[in-house]
Design a protein around this motif. Structure first.
Motif, short mmCIF file in Angstrom:
data_model
loop_
_atom_site.label_atom_id
_atom_site.label_comp_id
_atom_site.label_asym_id
_atom_site.label_seq_id
_atom_site.Cartn_x
_atom_site.Cartn_y
_atom_site.Cartn_z
N HIS A 15 9.19 38.94 -17.11
CA HIS A 15 10.54 39.48 -17.21
C HIS A 15 11.59 38.39 -17.36
O HIS A 15 12.77 38.60 -17.08
CB HIS A 15 10.85 40.38 -16.01
CG HIS A 15 10.10 41.67 -16.07
ND1 HIS A 15 8.97 41.91 -15.32
CD2 HIS A 15 10.29 42.76 -16.83
CE1 HIS A 15 8.51 43.10 -15.62
NE2 HIS A 15 9.28 43.64 -16.53
N GLY A 16 11.14 37.21 -17.75
CA GLY A 16 12.08 36.11 -17.98
C GLY A 16 12.67 35.58 -16.69
O GLY A 16 13.72 34.95 -16.72
N THR A 38 11.07 29.95 -4.71
CA THR A 38 11.98 28.82 -4.68
C THR A 38 11.41 27.60 -5.39
O THR A 38 12.17 26.82 -5.95
CB THR A 38 12.31 28.43 -3.23
OG1 THR A 38 11.10 28.21 -2.53
CG2 THR A 38 13.10 29.52 -2.54
N LEU A 39 10.10 27.42 -5.35
CA LEU A 39 9.51 26.20 -5.90
C LEU A 39 8.52 26.46 -7.02
O LEU A 39 8.04 25.52 -7.66
CB LEU A 39 8.76 25.43 -4.79
CG LEU A 39 9.55 25.09 -3.54
CD1 LEU A 39 8.62 24.62 -2.45
CD2 LEU A 39 10.57 24.02 -3.86
N GLY A 40 8.18 27.71 -7.23
CA GLY A 40 7.18 28.01 -8.26
C GLY A 40 5.77 27.76 -7.81
O GLY A 40 4.85 27.85 -8.60
N ALA A 59 3.24 23.18 -10.93
CA ALA A 59 4.14 23.53 -9.83
C ALA A 59 3.83 22.75 -8.55
O ALA A 59 4.75 22.21 -7.93
CB ALA A 59 4.10 25.04 -9.57
N GLN A 85 12.35 32.97 -14.10
CA GLN A 85 11.62 31.74 -13.80
C GLN A 85 11.93 31.28 -12.39
O GLN A 85 13.09 31.21 -12.00
CB GLN A 85 12.02 30.66 -14.79
CG GLN A 85 11.48 30.98 -16.16
CD GLN A 85 11.49 29.76 -17.02
OE1 GLN A 85 10.79 28.80 -16.77
NE2 GLN A 85 12.33 29.80 -18.03
N PRO A 86 10.88 30.96 -11.62
CA PRO A 86 11.11 30.56 -10.23
C PRO A 86 11.94 29.28 -10.16
O PRO A 86 11.96 28.50 -11.10
CB PRO A 86 9.71 30.32 -9.70
CG PRO A 86 8.86 30.10 -10.89
CD PRO A 86 9.46 30.90 -11.98
N GLY A 87 12.58 29.11 -9.02
CA GLY A 87 13.40 27.93 -8.82
C GLY A 87 14.74 28.31 -8.23
O GLY A 87 15.05 29.50 -8.11
N PRO A 88 15.53 27.32 -7.85
CA PRO A 88 16.82 27.60 -7.23
C PRO A 88 17.72 28.43 -8.14
O PRO A 88 18.53 29.24 -7.66
CB PRO A 88 17.43 26.20 -7.03
CG PRO A 88 16.33 25.24 -7.20
CD PRO A 88 15.26 25.89 -7.99
N MET A 89 17.56 28.27 -9.45
CA MET A 89 18.42 29.00 -10.39
C MET A 89 18.17 30.50 -10.33
O MET A 89 19.06 31.28 -10.64
CB MET A 89 18.13 28.53 -11.82
CG MET A 89 18.18 27.06 -12.02
SD MET A 89 19.86 26.48 -12.09
CE MET A 89 20.14 26.58 -13.84
N ARG A 121 20.54 32.19 -8.19
CA ARG A 121 21.89 32.18 -8.72
C ARG A 121 22.01 33.14 -9.91
O ARG A 121 22.97 33.88 -10.02
CB ARG A 121 22.22 30.75 -9.19
CG ARG A 121 23.40 30.15 -8.46
CD ARG A 121 23.48 28.66 -8.74
NE ARG A 121 22.40 27.91 -8.10
CZ ARG A 121 21.97 26.72 -8.52
NH1 ARG A 121 22.48 26.16 -9.59
NH2 ARG A 121 21.03 26.09 -7.85
N PHE A 150 15.08 22.95 -12.10
CA PHE A 150 15.06 22.10 -10.91
C PHE A 150 15.87 20.81 -11.12
O PHE A 150 15.58 19.80 -10.52
CB PHE A 150 13.62 21.76 -10.53
CG PHE A 150 12.82 22.95 -10.07
CD1 PHE A 150 12.75 23.28 -8.73
CD2 PHE A 150 12.17 23.76 -10.98
CE1 PHE A 150 12.03 24.38 -8.31
CE2 PHE A 150 11.46 24.87 -10.56
CZ PHE A 150 11.38 25.18 -9.22
N ARG A 173 14.16 32.91 -23.06
CA ARG A 173 14.22 33.54 -21.75
C ARG A 173 12.98 33.21 -20.91
O ARG A 173 13.06 33.02 -19.70
CB ARG A 173 14.31 35.06 -21.91
CG ARG A 173 15.52 35.67 -21.21
CD ARG A 173 15.76 37.10 -21.69
NE ARG A 173 14.55 37.91 -21.72
CZ ARG A 173 14.22 38.81 -20.79
NH1 ARG A 173 14.99 38.99 -19.75
NH2 ARG A 173 13.13 39.52 -20.91
N ARG A 179 5.12 19.29 -9.08
CA ARG A 179 6.57 19.23 -8.99
C ARG A 179 7.04 19.28 -7.53
O ARG A 179 7.96 18.58 -7.13
CB ARG A 179 7.17 20.40 -9.79
CG ARG A 179 8.68 20.41 -9.85
CD ARG A 179 9.17 21.57 -10.70
NE ARG A 179 8.64 22.83 -10.18
CZ ARG A 179 8.46 23.92 -10.92
NH1 ARG A 179 8.75 23.90 -12.20
NH2 ARG A 179 7.99 25.01 -10.39
#
Lengths: 318, 502
Positions: free
Chosen positions: B340-341, B321-323, A188, B343-347, B350, A212, A284, A191
């Motif tokens: 809980h599935g 936001t960036l992990g 991380a 995953q960090p990030g912009p997604m 959303r 990302f 998932r 990245r």
């Protein structure tokens, strides 16, 4: 013979007869699943996702309990599995190429023969990424930049002696150019350094890049076929570079596991892998799955060790 | 995106999810208050259990624990000079003298109100400014992070205490401890003596507990009979609601410390202890009576406690936001999300808005709940602990510390290591070596070293890289200001005195 030694002898006889009984109808008691990392990491999540499916397919109302033994990038956990009694009640997670690389760069208390290889379930291929703003957005441009000024291309990666580092060694061989390694602690931070444009390129794994995509250029993926997680990313082979590499995660038991126990476990892993619910849970949590069962896993491990040795002899990473 | 924030509110307000936050806060205060147990540990213990829980219940408990523990750490720091968590070290500077003066109750009230305000500020920043602040995080590459660490180290000057040489020796000892483990750049093993347990370096909790908790606990054992328990046991507390109006004069410190806490939070790797040190230092510099600090100045408690809570939700900004987690606790929480599935990030914003934004609300509620649960209940009940006979209290603390340190990695090795540090701490205490520089040296030493070396690798060994970006230049300017300002003010004062004399 003092009382103590008699007691020990009795205990030994008792325990060996008990374990013979246990073999008859494996599993009869709790199975410990040793994870060499802290709770919540990628390997831990894989183990916790797999455990309930193993319980289901091993039957006998067995419970599979995850036991975290973090430290020394997984080495403490792997060593504990290698040294455990081979009765099927201790199994553990296993990471490649790390587990084998440690037998070369450190004094490890285990080697490739210390394990019964059960199943490798995750194969997370490497990808090359560059910052979105960077004008290096194809492999050709990257190789050109690296050749123009040797060492000027800085490469962010998660650690030394891991899959990303091995990938870089292969890249160096294949492209005949020089790169500068910048090892962060974890993928991380690597990245983020890429997203901030602090380094030229990075080597991470496909699972770490899918969320990302808008912030990074992905130049290629180091797998035989395109990944189902992002099928628009071309493989390096398609682009004329013979590069296949990735992080592998799976499960092992101590060496010399009784044959019937091994068969039961392999069967349970095969059924787990075939279970659509398991596949969905792995997707998932961002784990790209690929099964290598039993002897296939053993062959895979031997290949990885061979590669690690070759790299260690020509370009030791520490 | 603010629409999503409102949409997430109803599910957060459901009974189960609210209850999770309440349970989390109470558990967090207890864990924080027990030396040797930390929020990181409590959340890692919790994570396996959250596997089967509803995500918001699990995350609510985590948010509660994080906020609760950051305040809870101040309770033993004030009452016994034993910081319950690494972030509470700076709280003990003024909190403990206040307790000795019989104002321990007030110190705890200042701590709880400041913690809550810091936590509220942090949660609001997370809710409203997460995406733009994530861009700020990206400005900080290894070079810039190196300068932040140096900036933090400049605070060491103020922590040295009376004897500069002893203070520097302490700091050097801290930096030495940070060297232990595998070198992250070359992989070489340093001072590990073949022990795998040392490869990852020495956990801050092991050092902290050894240095800070063992010597005072041994001190408690040395008091064979203590007839004075009545006096120290009385905290002289008034109701917290009556005490709050008197605290309003700390508003400047609250604002400044919240900003520092949030800023440190969004930087990867720094954490609550650095936030607390920095903001204690800045508050003291801004104070009209800096010489009273360290002798029982409530504003010192306010500064430290505001910023270590302001660090909490802010640390989740880069994490979500960036992990990249801003603190060790945020790192463990990321694991909780991953289970809980999520995953960090912009997604994440959303795909799972109801959970991400719900989690943010839970941080806000946890901070507000602190005033009620911490102020009204916990503070008073923990104060009763002081009524225990001293040797018993010492024995309880020592056993808790053993359990806590053992449970970090589940191995005795860490306990032995802790005992070793305890021995060192005991002699440092007797020989009057200051302890805070050790902690600062350990936290910032490794941090500065790794980032300096990464920066130099990126720069191809050329030191010019250290001053190449605008962010780095600003940071260098700030450091010069901090180092030179006392020199200038001394010069000015000397000139003034000269003129008066003439």
């Amino acid at each position: 013979m003092g009382f103590k030694s008699i007691a020990i002898a009795t205990a030994l006889i008792l325990s060996s007869s008990m374990s013979t009984a246990a073999l008859a109808d494996y599993p009869e008691k709790r199975i410990d699943l040793v994870v060499g990392f802290a709770a919540g990491g990628g390997t831990d999540v894989m183990a916790r996702t797999t455990a309930p499916f193993l319980e289901k397919y091993l039957g006998n109302d067995v419970s599979v309990v995850v036991k975290n033994m973090p430290g020394a990038s997984g080495q403490i956990g792997v060593t504990a599995v290698a040294e455990a009694r081979p009765d099927g009640y201790t199994i553990g997670t296993y990471n490649l190429p790390g587990a084998m690389a440690r037998t070369l760069d450190r004094d490890a208390d285990y080697n490739a023969d210390s394990f019964t290889y059960l199943a490798n379930v995750v194969n997370d291929p490497n990808v090359i990424v560059t910052p979105k703003k960077s004008d290096i957005d194809t492999m050709d441009k990257l190789v050109e930049a690296a050749k123009k000024r040797p060492g000027a291309v800085t490469v962010a990666m998660s650690s030394l002696g891991g899959d990303d580092h091995f990938f870089l060694q292969r890249l160096t061989d294949v492209t005949g150019a020089d790169y500068t390694v910048v090892p962060f602690s974890g993928s991380a931070p690597a990245r983020s350094a890429l997203m901030g444009g602090h380094v030229t390129m990075g080597i991470i794994n496909i699972s770490e890049v899918v969320a990302f995509r808008d912030e990074l250029n992905v130049l290629g993926i180091a797998s035989e076929k395109r990944s189902s997680m992002a099928d628009d990313i071309p493989t390096f082979k398609e682009q004329g570079f013979d590069l296949v590499n990735g992080a592998l995660r799976g499960f092992v038991a101590p060496a010399n596991l009784p044959e019937n126990v091994r068969t039961r476990l392999l069967d349970a892993f095969q059924k787990t892998y075939d279970d659509p619910e398991f596949q969905q849970a792995m997707r998932r949590s961002g784990n790209p799955t690929e099964l290598a069962l039993g002897d296939d896993f053993k062959t895979l491990n031997a290949e990885q060790l061979e590669l690690a040795k070759r790299i260690w002899e020509t370009t030791p990473w520490k | 995106m603010y629409g999503n924030l409102i949409d997430a509110l109803p599910s957060v307000l459901s009974l189960g999810n609210l209850l999770a936050v309440v349970v989390g806060v109470v558990a967090g205060i207890c864990v924080g208050a027990l030396p040797g147990l930390s929020a990181t540990m409590a959340i890692s213990v919790l994570i396996p259990f959250t596997f089967g829980m509803d995500p918001l219940v699990a995350l609510g408990m985590m948010a509660g624990i994080y906020n609760g523990a950051m305040y809870g750490g101040s309770i033993p720091a004030v009452l016994l000079r034993i910081p319950g968590t690494p972030a509470a070290v700076a709280t003990s500077f003024d909190g403990y003298p206040m307790a000795q003066q019989g104002r321990g109750g007030y110190a705890l009230q200042v701590a709880v109100v400041s913690s809550a305000l810091g936590g509220i500020a942090s949660a609001l920043v997370l809710m409203l400014l997460a995406p733009p602040l994530a861009k700020v995080t990206l400005l900080f590459g290894p070079t810039e992070i190196f300068w932040v660490a140096v900036f933090g180290m400049s605070a060491i000057v103020f922590l040295l205490g009376g004897d500069v040489i002893k203070g520097l020796i302490s700091a050097a000892f801290g930096v030495f401890v940070s060297l232990v483990g595998a070198d992250t750049i070359s992989g070489a093993e340093r001072y590990t003596f073949g022990h795998l347990e040392l490869l990852d370096g020495i956990n801050i909790v092991v050092l902290l507990v050894g240095l800070y908790a063992l010597p005072p606990a041994i001190g408690l054992l040395e008091e064979i009979r203590d007839f004075d328990t009545e006096n120290t046991g009385r905290l002289n507390t008034t109701s917290i609601w009556k005490a709050i109006p008197g605290m309003l004069k700390y508003w400047k410190t609250w604002v400044r410390s919240s900003i520092i806490g949030v800023f440190v939070g969004i930087l990867p790797g720094a954490g609550g202890s650095m936030a607390a040190f920095l903001s204690y230092n800045e508050a003291r510099r801004a104070s009209k009576n800096p010489d009273d600090w360290g002798k029982g100045e409530p504003e010192g408690v306010a500064a430290s406690e505001t910023s270590n809570n302001a660090d909490t939700a802010a640390a989740l900004i880069p994490a979500l936001t960036l992990g990249i987690p801003g603190t060790a606790v945020a790192a463990v929480m990321l694991g909780g999300l991953l289970i809980h599935g999520l995953q960090p990030g912009p997604m994440l914003f959303r795909d799972n808005p109801e959970i991400v934004f719900g989690f943010m609300w839970q941080f806000l509620f946890a901070a507000i709940l602190l005033i009620f649960l911490g102020g009204a209940l916990a503070t008073n009940s923990f104060a009763q602990v002081l009524r225990l006979p001293r040797p018993l209290l010492g024995a309880i603390i020592i056993s808790l510390v053993f359990i806590g340190v053992y449970s970090i990695n589940g191995r005795m090795f860490d306990v032995y290591l802790m005992l070793g540090f305890g021995l060192i701490g005991y002699f440092m205490d007797k020989l009057k070596f200051p302890l805070p520089p050790v902690v600062l040296g350990l936290i910032l030493g490794g941090f500065a070293e790794q980032n300096l070396r990464l920066a130099l690798r990126i720069g191809g060994g050329n030191w010019d890289i250290l001053a190449s970006s605008p962010t780095a230049k600003v940071l260098i300017g700030m450091i010069l200001l901090v180092i030179l300002s006392p020199v200038f003010s001394r010069l000015m004062r000397a000139r003034k005195a000269k003129r008066v004399a003439e």
